[in-house]
Motif scaffolding. Structure first.
Motif, PDB file in Angstrom:
ATOM      1  N   VAL A  95       0.808  -1.212   0.000  1.00  9.92           N
ATOM      2  CA  VAL A  95       0.000   0.000   0.000  1.00  9.92           C
ATOM      3  C   VAL A  95       0.845   1.267   0.000  1.00  9.92           C
ATOM      4  O   VAL A  95       0.434   2.301  -0.553  1.00  9.92           O
ATOM      5  CB  VAL A  95      -0.979  -0.001   1.196  1.00  9.92           C
ATOM      6  N   GLU A  96       2.025   1.217   0.603  1.00 19.84           N
ATOM      7  CA  GLU A  96       2.873   2.402   0.610  1.00 19.84           C
ATOM      8  C   GLU A  96       3.267   2.791  -0.816  1.00 19.84           C
ATOM      9  O   GLU A  96       3.257   3.975  -1.176  1.00 19.84           O
ATOM     10  CB  GLU A  96       4.131   2.153   1.460  1.00 19.84           C
ATOM     11  N   PHE A  97       3.599   1.802  -1.623  1.00 17.85           N
ATOM     12  CA  PHE A  97       3.945   2.051  -3.017  1.00 17.85           C
ATOM     13  C   PHE A  97       2.729   2.578  -3.778  1.00 17.85           C
ATOM     14  O   PHE A  97       2.816   3.514  -4.577  1.00 17.85           O
ATOM     15  CB  PHE A  97       4.473   0.754  -3.641  1.00 17.85           C
ATOM     16  N   LEU A  98       1.572   1.978  -3.522  1.00 20.72           N
ATOM     17  CA  LEU A  98       0.348   2.416  -4.182  1.00 20.72           C
ATOM     18  C   LEU A  98       0.046   3.877  -3.863  1.00 20.72           C
ATOM     19  O   LEU A  98      -0.273   4.667  -4.763  1.00 20.72           O
ATOM     20  CB  LEU A  98      -0.827   1.546  -3.739  1.00 20.72           C
ATOM     21  N   LEU A  99       0.145   4.252  -2.602  1.00 22.72           N
ATOM     22  CA  LEU A  99      -0.171   5.620  -2.202  1.00 22.72           C
ATOM     23  C   LEU A  99       0.777   6.621  -2.854  1.00 22.72           C
ATOM     24  O   LEU A  99       0.366   7.735  -3.221  1.00 22.72           O
ATOM     25  CB  LEU A  99      -0.132   5.755  -0.683  1.00 22.72           C
ATOM     26  N   GLU A 100       2.028   6.249  -3.026  1.00 17.26           N
ATOM     27  CA  GLU A 100       2.974   7.117  -3.728  1.00 17.26           C
ATOM     28  C   GLU A 100       2.535   7.324  -5.171  1.00 17.26           C
ATOM     29  O   GLU A 100       2.538   8.448  -5.693  1.00 17.26           O
ATOM     30  CB  GLU A 100       4.381   6.510  -3.693  1.00 17.26           C
ATOM     31  N   CYS A 101       2.171   6.213  -5.820  1.00 12.75           N
ATOM     32  CA  CYS A 101       1.753   6.289  -7.224  1.00 12.75           C
ATOM     33  C   CYS A 101       0.471   7.106  -7.372  1.00 12.75           C
ATOM     34  O   CYS A 101       0.354   7.939  -8.283  1.00 12.75           O
ATOM     35  CB  CYS A 101       1.541   4.880  -7.781  1.00 12.75           C
ATOM     36  N   MET A 102      -0.480   6.886  -6.479  1.00 12.08           N
ATOM     37  CA  MET A 102      -1.737   7.631  -6.536  1.00 12.08           C
ATOM     38  C   MET A 102      -1.497   9.116  -6.311  1.00 12.08           C
ATOM     39  O   MET A 102      -2.106   9.970  -6.980  1.00 12.08           O
ATOM     40  CB  MET A 102      -2.719   7.082  -5.504  1.00 12.08           C
ATOM     41  N   GLY A 103      -0.595   9.427  -5.378  1.00 10.78           N
ATOM     42  CA  GLY A 103      -0.292  10.830  -5.105  1.00 10.78           C
ATOM     43  C   GLY A 103       0.320  11.525  -6.298  1.00 10.78           C
ATOM     44  O   GLY A 103      -0.053  12.661  -6.637  1.00 10.78           O
ATOM     45  N   GLU A 104       1.255  10.860  -6.950  1.00 11.20           N
ATOM     46  CA  GLU A 104       1.908  11.450  -8.110  1.00 11.20           C
ATOM     47  C   GLU A 104       0.933  11.625  -9.265  1.00 11.20           C
ATOM     48  O   GLU A 104       0.998  12.601 -10.016  1.00 11.20           O
ATOM     49  CB  GLU A 104       3.071  10.573  -8.567  1.00 11.20           C
ATOM     50  N   ALA A 105      -0.012  10.679  -9.394  1.00 13.78           N
ATOM     51  CA  ALA A 105      -0.958  10.712 -10.512  1.00 13.78           C
ATOM     52  C   ALA A 105      -2.186  11.577 -10.235  1.00 13.78           C
ATOM     53  O   ALA A 105      -2.966  11.846 -11.150  1.00 13.78           O
ATOM     54  CB  ALA A 105      -1.402   9.291 -10.852  1.00 13.78           C
ATOM     55  N   GLY A 106      -2.372  12.003  -9.006  1.00 13.58           N
ATOM     56  CA  GLY A 106      -3.547  12.789  -8.672  1.00 13.58           C
ATOM     57  C   GLY A 106      -4.821  11.972  -8.623  1.00 13.58           C
ATOM     58  O   GLY A 106      -5.895  12.448  -8.987  1.00 13.58           O
ATOM     59  N   VAL A 107      -4.720  10.717  -8.161  1.00 13.50           N
ATOM     60  CA  VAL A 107      -5.880   9.844  -8.022  1.00 13.50           C
ATOM     61  C   VAL A 107      -6.353   9.903  -6.568  1.00 13.50           C
ATOM     62  O   VAL A 107      -5.563   9.727  -5.642  1.00 13.50           O
ATOM     63  CB  VAL A 107      -5.548   8.395  -8.426  1.00 13.50           C
ATOM     64  N   ASP A 108      -7.640  10.137  -6.366  1.00 13.42           N
ATOM     65  CA  ASP A 108      -8.161  10.427  -5.035  1.00 13.42           C
ATOM     66  C   ASP A 108      -8.545   9.200  -4.216  1.00 13.42           C
ATOM     67  O   ASP A 108      -8.456   9.207  -2.997  1.00 13.42           O
ATOM     68  CB  ASP A 108      -9.380  11.339  -5.155  1.00 13.42           C
ATOM     69  N   GLY A 109      -9.021   8.168  -4.884  1.00 14.24           N
ATOM     70  CA  GLY A 109      -9.477   6.986  -4.167  1.00 14.24           C
ATOM     71  C   GLY A 109      -9.470   5.775  -5.075  1.00 14.24           C
ATOM     72  O   GLY A 109      -9.191   5.887  -6.276  1.00 14.24           O
ATOM     73  N   ALA A 110      -9.762   4.609  -4.514  1.00 13.37           N
ATOM     74  CA  ALA A 110      -9.687   3.389  -5.328  1.00 13.37           C
ATOM     75  C   ALA A 110     -10.540   2.281  -4.742  1.00 13.37           C
ATOM     76  O   ALA A 110     -10.827   2.243  -3.538  1.00 13.37           O
ATOM     77  CB  ALA A 110      -8.240   2.924  -5.445  1.00 13.37           C
ATOM     78  N   LEU A 111     -10.926   1.372  -5.633  1.00 13.55           N
ATOM     79  CA  LEU A 111     -11.564   0.117  -5.250  1.00 13.55           C
ATOM     80  C   LEU A 111     -10.476  -0.957  -5.267  1.00 13.55           C
ATOM     81  O   LEU A 111      -9.898  -1.249  -6.316  1.00 13.55           O
ATOM     82  CB  LEU A 111     -12.676  -0.249  -6.230  1.00 13.55           C
ATOM     83  N   ILE A 112     -10.181  -1.523  -4.107  1.00 13.13           N
ATOM     84  CA  ILE A 112      -9.169  -2.580  -4.001  1.00 13.13           C
ATOM     85  C   ILE A 112      -9.841  -3.928  -4.217  1.00 13.13           C
ATOM     86  O   ILE A 112     -10.784  -4.287  -3.512  1.00 13.13           O
ATOM     87  CB  ILE A 112      -8.485  -2.574  -2.622  1.00 13.13           C
ATOM     88  N   VAL A 113      -9.347  -4.668  -5.191  1.00 18.69           N
ATOM     89  CA  VAL A 113      -9.855  -6.012  -5.475  1.00 18.69           C
ATOM     90  C   VAL A 113      -8.915  -7.024  -4.826  1.00 18.69           C
ATOM     91  O   VAL A 113      -7.695  -7.005  -5.080  1.00 18.69           O
ATOM     92  CB  VAL A 113      -9.945  -6.260  -6.993  1.00 18.69           C
ATOM     93  N   GLN A 114      -9.469  -7.880  -3.989  1.00 15.78           N
ATOM     94  CA  GLN A 114      -8.664  -8.881  -3.294  1.00 15.78           C
ATOM     95  C   GLN A 114      -7.785  -9.644  -4.278  1.00 15.78           C
ATOM     96  O   GLN A 114      -8.280 -10.214  -5.258  1.00 15.78           O
ATOM     97  CB  GLN A 114      -9.578  -9.856  -2.544  1.00 15.78           C
ATOM     98  N   PRO A 115      -6.466  -9.691  -4.057  1.00 18.18           N
ATOM     99  CA  PRO A 115      -5.565 -10.360  -4.998  1.00 18.18           C
ATOM    100  C   PRO A 115      -5.486 -11.865  -4.770  1.00 18.18           C
ATOM    101  O   PRO A 115      -5.667 -12.350  -3.650  1.00 18.18           O
ATOM    102  CB  PRO A 115      -4.213  -9.700  -4.695  1.00 18.18           C
TER     103      PRO A 115
END
Length: 348
Positions: A95-115
């Motif tokens: 999730v730490e990596f995801l939050l970095e990517c979302m922050g850089e891309a300007g994405v506000d929220g997400a639906l997490i699909v169980q992997p």
């Protein structure tokens, strides 16, 4: 602090290569500010369907990723959140990596699909839903065990752990059985009863599972359906492929069916920025309406393909190439998924 690109550099070395009320079919009048759908503007397309929930207002320029995955880091897996044997990831997806990517891309929220990496152990994703309640909404993974225990698991994940959607992976069903078997129907009905959408992953081809989806939609119309990754339909090159794609479009006759314009690298025949998908997007929007289409990245797989920020930018380019309006863009980039999940995301 390392930049995202620096992190991607060493990470990629690891890589081997509604709920809403049923949308109203009526066109609302212009007196309902923010909810009107102008008939003249959409005369050639299905009317934009809006819900009473939208009366509370929709955050402007909101970007929500309708499809991504996260899994524990190797250290987290060793300490608390083990991978399912044989499903150890080859890509970083914490999730730490995801939050970095979302922050850089300007994405506000997400639906997490169980992997699949954690399979039916939802503890890692559950921890994130609790840690980031205004950032993430969860989609659990249906367990189609023949003894029916997956039905109770589904109910618990929704009622106790707060998941708001469930994924049907047909390749997890017992050999020789379909998603329309007794257990599958029971889980699909339970999802409708609990007012959560069911996502279908037809990785080996929509045509293999089309009859199952049609049967479930017909027999249990109260359950919302999400088709992952355009139903894995690539831009058709021959009559057979055109027939399959036409069947994807024909599913729009079920008002409860929505399409994820997601994982573009999986369905495009071209490299980034996936320009062959502009005509596909146009046809999907023409059949479903933009308010039944939603963008999704398929993080973290997209990172090593083109980059997370670039994935979002590619969709914007395709929207422009398809000559869609700013309103249609707004639906695709966040408003559709925001509406389906009844404004589960909270933004200031």
């Amino acid at each position: 602090m390392k930049t995202i690109m620096e992190r991607i550099g060493w990470r990629c070395i690891m890589a081997i290569k509604p709920w809403s009320l049923q949308p109203l079919a009526t066109e609302l009048t212009s007196t309902l500010v923010g909810l009107c759908c102008l008939k003249t503007k959409w005369a050639s397309r299905p009317s934009l369907r809006c819900t009473a929930q939208m009366a509370t207002g929709y955050p402007p320029k909101l970007i929500i990723d309708s499809h991504l995955h996260v899994w524990a880091s190797p250290q987290q897996a060793a300490e608390k959140y083990p991978y399912f044997p044989g499903q150890e990831p080859t890509l970083p997806g914490d999730v730490e990596f995801l939050l970095e990517c979302m922050g850089e891309a300007g994405v506000d929220g997400a639906l997490i699909v169980q992997p699949i990496n954690h399979k039916f152990d939802h503890s890692y994703v559950t921890s994130l839903l609790k840690q980031y309640p205004s950032k993430f909404v969860g989609c659990c993974l249906a367990n189609p065990a023949e003894d029916g225990t997956g039905i109770k698991q589904l109910e618990d994940l929704i009622s106790k752990d707060g998941y708001r959607a469930v994924r049907f992976n047909p390749y997890l069903w017992p050999s020789g059985q379909l998603m329309t078997n007794e257990v599958g129907k029971a889980m699909f009905a339970k999802a409708g009863e609990l007012r959560v959408p069911v996502g279908f992953m037809c990785m080996k081809g929509l045509h293999l599972h089309l009859s199952e989806i049609e049967q479930l939609c017909t027999e249990i119309p109260s359950t919302i359906v999400l088709l992952d990754h355009l139903g894995f339909c690539k831009p058709p090159l021959n009559d057979e492929e055109e027939q399959v794609f036409s069947k994807l479009l024909s599913l729009s006759r079920f008002p409860q069916v929505y399409v994820k314009f997601s994982a573009l690298f999986r369905v495009s025949r071209y490299p980034y920025p996936y320009e062959d998908l502009s005509s596909i997007l146009s046809r999907v929007v023409s059949s479903y309406g933009a308010n039944r289409v939603m963008w999704g990245s398929d993080f973290p797989f997209i990172v090593s393909e083109c980059g997370y920020k670039e994935a979002k930018e590619a969709v914007h380019q395709l929207i422009q190439q398809a000559a869609l309006s700013s309103s249609e863009s707004e639906w695709i980039m966040g408003r559709t998924v925001y509406q389906i999940f009844n404004s589960r995301w909270s933004f200031s």
